[in-house]
Scaffold this motif. Structure first.
Motif, PDB file in Angstrom:
ATOM      1  N   LYS A 164       0.816  -1.196   0.000  1.00 15.14           N
ATOM      2  CA  LYS A 164       0.000   0.000   0.000  1.00 15.14           C
ATOM      3  C   LYS A 164       0.865   1.268   0.000  1.00 15.14           C
ATOM      4  O   LYS A 164       0.645   2.185  -0.788  1.00 15.14           O
ATOM      5  N   ALA A 180      -2.460  13.676  -2.564  1.00 14.66           N
ATOM      6  CA  ALA A 180      -3.015  14.297  -1.359  1.00 14.66           C
ATOM      7  C   ALA A 180      -4.533  14.200  -1.352  1.00 14.66           C
ATOM      8  O   ALA A 180      -5.155  13.967  -0.306  1.00 14.66           O
ATOM      9  N   LEU A 182      -6.209  11.853  -2.402  1.00 15.12           N
ATOM     10  CA  LEU A 182      -6.608  10.485  -2.074  1.00 15.12           C
ATOM     11  C   LEU A 182      -6.405  10.203  -0.588  1.00 15.12           C
ATOM     12  O   LEU A 182      -6.619   9.082  -0.130  1.00 15.12           O
ATOM     13  N   GLY A 183      -5.959  11.219   0.152  1.00 12.90           N
ATOM     14  CA  GLY A 183      -5.744  11.024   1.576  1.00 12.90           C
ATOM     15  C   GLY A 183      -4.356  10.502   1.904  1.00 12.90           C
ATOM     16  O   GLY A 183      -4.100  10.063   3.020  1.00 12.90           O
ATOM     17  N   ILE A 184      -3.450  10.545   0.929  1.00 13.74           N
ATOM     18  CA  ILE A 184      -2.076  10.086   1.182  1.00 13.74           C
ATOM     19  C   ILE A 184      -1.301  11.218   1.847  1.00 13.74           C
ATOM     20  O   ILE A 184      -1.285  12.333   1.341  1.00 13.74           O
ATOM     21  N   PRO A 185      -0.712  10.950   3.025  1.00 14.02           N
ATOM     22  CA  PRO A 185       0.086  12.000   3.679  1.00 14.02           C
ATOM     23  C   PRO A 185       1.389  12.177   2.930  1.00 14.02           C
ATOM     24  O   PRO A 185       2.364  11.454   3.146  1.00 14.02           O
TER      25      PRO A 185
ATOM     26  N   ALA B  73      -4.624  18.432   3.756  1.00 10.40           N
ATOM     27  CA  ALA B  73      -5.468  17.775   2.754  1.00 10.40           C
ATOM     28  C   ALA B  73      -5.771  16.315   3.108  1.00 10.40           C
ATOM     29  O   ALA B  73      -6.918  15.862   2.999  1.00 10.40           O
ATOM     30  N   HIS B  74      -4.758  15.561   3.542  1.00 11.75           N
ATOM     31  CA  HIS B  74      -5.009  14.130   3.743  1.00 11.75           C
ATOM     32  C   HIS B  74      -5.950  13.874   4.914  1.00 11.75           C
ATOM     33  O   HIS B  74      -6.683  12.888   4.930  1.00 11.75           O
ATOM     34  N   VAL B  77      -9.567  14.346   3.706  1.00 11.55           N
ATOM     35  CA  VAL B  77     -10.047  13.134   3.040  1.00 11.55           C
ATOM     36  C   VAL B  77     -10.462  12.103   4.091  1.00 11.55           C
ATOM     37  O   VAL B  77     -11.499  11.466   3.997  1.00 11.55           O
ATOM     38  N   ARG B  78      -9.616  11.969   5.092  1.00 14.98           N
ATOM     39  CA  ARG B  78      -9.903  11.022   6.166  1.00 14.98           C
ATOM     40  C   ARG B  78     -11.252  11.326   6.841  1.00 14.98           C
ATOM     41  O   ARG B  78     -11.974  10.427   7.264  1.00 14.98           O
ATOM     42  N   GLU B 101      -7.405   0.836  -5.586  1.00 12.21           N
ATOM     43  CA  GLU B 101      -6.855   0.478  -4.267  1.00 12.21           C
ATOM     44  C   GLU B 101      -6.397   1.722  -3.517  1.00 12.21           C
ATOM     45  O   GLU B 101      -6.622   1.857  -2.316  1.00 12.21           O
ATOM     46  N   LEU B 102      -5.757   2.645  -4.253  1.00 11.26           N
ATOM     47  CA  LEU B 102      -5.284   3.868  -3.593  1.00 11.26           C
ATOM     48  C   LEU B 102      -6.453   4.764  -3.185  1.00 11.26           C
ATOM     49  O   LEU B 102      -6.332   5.548  -2.250  1.00 11.26           O
ATOM     50  N   GLY B 103      -7.570   4.634  -3.887  1.00 10.74           N
ATOM     51  CA  GLY B 103      -8.758   5.369  -3.464  1.00 10.74           C
ATOM     52  C   GLY B 103      -9.150   4.999  -2.045  1.00 10.74           C
ATOM     53  O   GLY B 103      -9.705   5.810  -1.304  1.00 10.74           O
ATOM     54  N   ALA B 104      -8.829   3.762  -1.667  1.00 16.19           N
ATOM     55  CA  ALA B 104      -9.161   3.288  -0.315  1.00 16.19           C
ATOM     56  C   ALA B 104      -7.975   3.430   0.621  1.00 16.19           C
ATOM     57  O   ALA B 104      -7.921   2.771   1.656  1.00 16.19           O
ATOM     58  N   PHE B 105      -7.025   4.301   0.276  1.00 15.09           N
ATOM     59  CA  PHE B 105      -5.798   4.416   1.074  1.00 15.09           C
ATOM     60  C   PHE B 105      -6.084   4.668   2.551  1.00 15.09           C
ATOM     61  O   PHE B 105      -5.402   4.132   3.427  1.00 15.09           O
ATOM     62  N   ILE B 106      -7.102   5.467   2.829  1.00 10.46           N
ATOM     63  CA  ILE B 106      -7.366   5.859   4.220  1.00 10.46           C
ATOM     64  C   ILE B 106      -8.056   4.746   5.012  1.00 10.46           C
ATOM     65  O   ILE B 106      -8.221   4.861   6.211  1.00 10.46           O
ATOM     66  N   ARG B 107      -8.466   3.656   4.320  1.00 13.64           N
ATOM     67  CA  ARG B 107      -9.228   2.623   5.027  1.00 13.64           C
ATOM     68  C   ARG B 107      -8.332   1.479   5.465  1.00 13.64           C
ATOM     69  O   ARG B 107      -7.271   1.247   4.899  1.00 13.64           O
ATOM     70  N   LYS B 108      -8.799   0.750   6.482  1.00 15.58           N
ATOM     71  CA  LYS B 108      -7.980  -0.357   6.985  1.00 15.58           C
ATOM     72  C   LYS B 108      -8.787  -1.651   7.044  1.00 15.58           C
ATOM     73  O   LYS B 108      -8.596  -2.470   7.931  1.00 15.58           O
ATOM     74  N   ARG B 150     -12.855   5.673  -8.035  1.00 19.80           N
ATOM     75  CA  ARG B 150     -11.770   5.778  -7.059  1.00 19.80           C
ATOM     76  C   ARG B 150     -12.187   6.631  -5.863  1.00 19.80           C
ATOM     77  O   ARG B 150     -11.888   6.298  -4.711  1.00 19.80           O
TER      78      ARG B 150
END
Lengths: 293, 237
Positions: A164, A180, A182-185, B73-74, B77-78, B101-108, B150
């Motif tokens: 990931k 950013a 997409l929520g990526i830090p 920003a991140h 989104v969270r 998959e990266l669209g779901a980056f914030i999810r676990k 996404r």
């Protein structure tokens, strides 16, 4: 004779590739040419040496120690010198010059501690054995160097492809704004990249120290020049390009020494790089730069 | 009605230009709100300011009552605000499936993420066919579907859409807007920015008109569609 040179070239080239792969990754993700990568390489070599001479560690733990030390150093360089400029949105040149400053400071401190002489690994640290593979004679040391550098590079590629965070790194490399959103830090991705790339640079330092059985405080300069040549040759920011470029440089250096003269080694190999660039100005795997709208 | 988003007198600069000159707008739970205006009116800057990509110079942005004006920003989104940027902004060098998959980056929740990817594939079957292709090889319409799919992977509570119709054939535009309405019916609030004012007002509950950084009109979309000024300036008479 020729086949034998291939073994030497692989050992040299794989370490160049390992050095360059981190160098190009930082450029691809942070868009900074970090001229401290040579100093990080040198510190990694000393960290590995100390792990072996002081703490009696074997080669794998010594390399891991060196990677940890140089990775942390890379993280600190990013935090202290690159990050503040990034926050002010300076591009390319300012951070590059800041990393020259870092390299100078790190080298001076190291010279203060270790002086200018060359250090060696203990005698027979890697036993002098050799193996016949077909017509090629490979020393155990060469096998160790080739094996470790390729394993590390393959691991990096798998991390980038499969995990990931690896995918997040690739996303930031392509477009940090989209990443950013997409929520990526993004800032953390920069730090992870700096750490990982520098760790690989440090491992390359240990392997180079083993290859030539010499570690000294000014070993960062020559490798830095080669690293720059390799990543330009491979295509800036391209991982496969750095690997291919490193191997090409290793081959051309070994072959110049073997068949022409060691006096002209650098002239010939850099001349060759220049020729390749005349044919493919953006490097082997490089794309013609797109204009951003 | 619960407020999801509330902008109060927000100013923002785009480069050296003052792109937003104190705009105020709200999005309520379950609504589609359209923000229409000409090119350069500040529509994209408005969305980017909400997303934390552009910093508000003045004013306040509340999301579910929390001040997010200065959030990175991140983290925005969270919190559940997800933007589909203008020009689609998919990651071209990554595969279609990696984009999702990266669209779901914030999810676990990996298992649920896999199910959600299947759901996106059900909604956009063409993406399933192209799952292992680099996203840069998709057509414009497919890229927009990927960008929306996404964004859905993040399970947004508020979806920000920047010019979803841009550069798409009329039939594809229709399809995209149908999908937007569907997403809204499933409970996601939507703020959509559009130059295609007619389309945007047709599917939205309320709308605002943005002119050179200021909101000059705000009304129910039905009324805006019949407003003389709007008809003249944005609906082509």
């Amino acid at each position: 004779m020729f086949l034998q040179q291939i073994a030497n070239a692989l050992a040299l080239g794989s370490v160049y590739a390992l050095f360059a792969i981190g160098f190009t990754l930082i450029f691809g993700v942070l868009e900074v040419i970090t001229l401290a990568h040579g100093a990080v390489f040198m510190v990694g070599a000393f960290a590995g040496l100390i792990a072996v001479t002081r703490f009696n560690l074997g080669i794998i733990p010594a390399i891991l120690t060196s990677m940890l030390a140089s990775g942390l150093l890379g993280f600190i360089i990013d935090f202290v010198a690159v990050r503040p400029l990034r926050k002010k949105k300076y591009h390319h040149l300012a951070p590059m010059i800041a990393t020259i400053g870092c390299a100078t400071i790190i080298t001076s401190i190291s010279q203060g501690i270790f002086g200018a002489e060359a250090y060696r690994f203990p005698f027979d640290f890697v036993p002098t054995k050799s193996y016949e593979i077909g017509d090629i004679q490979l020393t155990l040391l060469q096998l160790v160097i080739i094996g470790i550098s390729f394993s590390l590079m393959i691991m990096l590629i798998l991390l980038l492809k499969r995990t990931k965070w690896g995918k997040a790194v690739r996303a930031v490399a392509e477009n940090r704004r989209t990443a950013a959103l997409l929520g990526i830090p993004v800032e953390r991705v920069f730090q992870i990249t700096s750490f990982t790339s520098s760790a690989l640079g440090g491992a390359a330092g240990v392997l180079t120290g083993l290859n030539f059985n010499a570690i000294h405080t000014y070993m960062g300069g020559p490798i830095l020049h080669r690293g720059i040549a390799v990543i330009i040759l491979g295509g800036m920011g391209d991982i496969r390009g750095a690997m291919a470029g490193g191997l090409i440089l290793g081959f051309s250096e070994i072959m110049s020494v073997a068949y022409i003269s060691s006096d002209f080694r650098d002239a010939i190999s850099f001349g060759l790089l220049f020729l390749i660039l005349l044919i493919r100005p953006s490097g082997i795997f490089g794309k013609v730069p797109e204009r951003k709208g | 009605m619960k407020r999801v988003l509330e902008l109060t007198e927000v100013y923002a600069n785009y480069g050296h230009i003052q792109a937003l000159k104190g705009i105020s707008l709200t999005v309520n739970e379950g609504e589609i709100v359209a923000l229409i205006g000409a090119n350069g009116a500040g529509k994209s800057t408005a969305l980017n300011t909400i997303s934390g990509i552009v910093r508000a110079a003045k004013g306040k942005i509340l999301y579910k009552g929390n001040d997010i004006t200065k959030s990175p920003a991140h983290l925005i989104v969270r919190g559940g605000i997800v933007q589909v940027p203008e020009g689609r902004a998919i990651l071209k060098t990554l595969k279609v499936i990696e984009n999702l998959e990266l669209g779901a980056f914030i999810r676990k929740d990996p298992l649920q993420i896999k199910k959600d990817i299947e759901e996106v594939f059900d909604r956009f079957p063409i993406l399933k066919k192209r799952a292992n292709q680099p996203a840069g090889t998709l057509s414009g319409g497919e890229q927009q579907m990927l960008a929306i799919g996404r964004a859905l992977m993040a399970r947004p509570k508020l979806l920000l859409l920047d010019e979803p119709s841009m550069g798409l054939a009329p039939l594809v535009v229709k399809e995209i807007f149908n999908i937007i309405q569907e997403i809204n019916k499933n409970g996601t609030s939507i703020l959509v920015v559009e130059q295609n004012a007619r389309m945007a007002l047709k599917i939205s509950h309320r709308g605002y008109v943005l002119e050179t950084g200021s909101i000059v009109l705000g009304d129910s979309s039905a009324d805006l569609l019949n407003n003389k000024k709007v008809i003249e300036a944005y609906l082509g008479g």
